[in-house]
Design an enzyme around this catalytic site. Sequence first.
Site, mmCIF file in Angstrom:
data_model
loop_
_atom_site.group_PDB
_atom_site.id
_atom_site.type_symbol
_atom_site.label_atom_id
_atom_site.label_comp_id
_atom_site.label_asym_id
_atom_site.label_seq_id
_atom_site.Cartn_x
_atom_site.Cartn_y
_atom_site.Cartn_z
ATOM 1 C CB SER A 8 20.300 5.174 -42.769
ATOM 2 O OG SER A 8 21.006 4.554 -41.714
ATOM 3 C CG HIS A 31 19.001 9.060 -41.018
ATOM 4 N ND1 HIS A 31 18.077 9.919 -40.488
ATOM 5 C CD2 HIS A 31 18.935 7.929 -40.264
ATOM 6 C CE1 HIS A 31 17.453 9.330 -39.470
ATOM 7 N NE2 HIS A 31 17.970 8.121 -39.309
ATOM 8 C CG ASP A 33 20.240 5.528 -37.908
ATOM 9 O OD1 ASP A 33 19.247 6.188 -37.568
ATOM 10 O OD2 ASP A 33 20.342 4.971 -39.022
ATOM 11 C CG MET A 35 21.412 3.031 -32.536
ATOM 12 S SD MET A 35 21.220 1.408 -33.282
ATOM 13 C CE MET A 35 20.408 1.851 -34.827
ATOM 14 C CG HIS A 64 17.208 8.685 -35.612
ATOM 15 N ND1 HIS A 64 16.770 7.533 -36.234
ATOM 16 C CD2 HIS A 64 16.405 8.843 -34.521
ATOM 17 C CE1 HIS A 64 15.756 7.012 -35.560
ATOM 18 N NE2 HIS A 64 15.523 7.784 -34.510
ATOM 19 C CG MET A 66 17.239 5.685 -32.340
ATOM 20 S SD MET A 66 17.549 4.506 -33.655
ATOM 21 C CE MET A 66 18.841 5.373 -34.528
ATOM 22 C CG MET A 135 11.220 5.580 -35.231
ATOM 23 S SD MET A 135 12.646 5.848 -36.306
ATOM 24 C CE MET A 135 13.155 4.176 -36.692
ATOM 25 C CG ASP A 173 14.689 5.984 -39.768
ATOM 26 O OD1 ASP A 173 15.097 5.159 -40.608
ATOM 27 O OD2 ASP A 173 15.362 6.364 -38.785
HETATM 28 C C1 DX5 Z 1 16.782 2.070 -37.465
HETATM 29 C C2 DX5 Z 1 17.432 3.318 -37.984
HETATM 30 C C3 DX5 Z 1 17.231 3.521 -39.432
HETATM 31 C C4 DX5 Z 1 17.819 2.460 -40.324
HETATM 32 C C5 DX5 Z 1 17.006 2.410 -41.578
HETATM 33 O O1 DX5 Z 1 16.857 2.069 -36.080
HETATM 34 O O2 DX5 Z 1 16.924 4.458 -37.310
HETATM 35 O O3 DX5 Z 1 17.672 4.806 -39.833
HETATM 36 O O4 DX5 Z 1 19.160 2.668 -40.624
HETATM 37 O O5 DX5 Z 1 17.405 1.335 -42.343
HETATM 38 P P1 DX5 Z 1 16.464 0.676 -43.452
HETATM 39 O O6 DX5 Z 1 16.114 1.728 -44.432
HETATM 40 O O7 DX5 Z 1 17.313 -0.429 -44.001
HETATM 41 O O8 DX5 Z 1 15.224 0.158 -42.728
HETATM 42 ZN ZN ZN Z 2 17.335 6.464 -38.154
#
Ligand code: DX5
Ligand code: ZN
Length: 215
Positions: A8, A31, A33, A35, A64, A66, A135, A173
């Site tokens: 990520s 990956h 993310d 948001m 991903h 969110m 998750m 994740d």
């Molecule tokens: C959290 C994200 C993850 C995050 C994972 O909301 O979806 O992808 O970046 O980070 P680590 O591996 O540090 O938990």
């Molecule tokens: Zn993620």
Amino acid sequence: MSVIVSPSILTADFGHLADELQSMSACDWIHIDVMDGVFVPNISIGFPIIKAVKDNTDKVLDVHLMIVDPDRYIDRCKEFGADIVTVHFEACRHLHRTVAAIKAAGMKAGVSLNPHVPVSVLEEILPYVDLVLIMSVNPGYGGQAFIESSVEKVRKLKKMIDDGGYNVTIEIDGGVNERTGRLLVDAGADALVAGNYVVSAADRTAAIQSLQNLK
Ligand code: DX5
Ligand code: ZN
């Protein structure tokens, strides 16, 4: 086949994105993310960054989302270079329609479950998806502690997939490291997202390989 590792970039240095990607070149997927500050209490990466990642890597882009109502952005994910688009079960009113739209746009479709949601809700959608993203932290931030009950959840999902004879990738994740990765792979995980574990590693290649070699 080895474990698919998807670092990520959430906590990467965006001032040096090309170098950051280069430092992760041992990986399989990247990956990303996304948001919206509504579905999760944080705002992160948008389309310009997805495009910049696409322009600077030849890895599979594992996006991903969110965000609420992700249907609005499926075509733009394709346009900006996504290969896999994963939406949240909790954020979709008509999940089957959303999954179909992602596939119709020419991408692989994933569905993600928050930690409190049981895998049993996936029974009717499993035949249609390419990937399930479990998750193992509450989404929103990198570097959180792994929720240990996620391992059992993976085991249950693996059984559902095997019993149904489906071709679905199991990805996890949140809080993945060598210890939790071992438990997850033994339970049936195919792909591991790793943020903090890779980004904070002195040797990112070694960190990525340590997860790939769990299978
Ligand atoms: C959290 C994200 C993850 C995050 C994972 O909301 O979806 O992808 O970046 O980070 P680590 O591996 O540090 O938990
Ligand atoms: Zn993620």
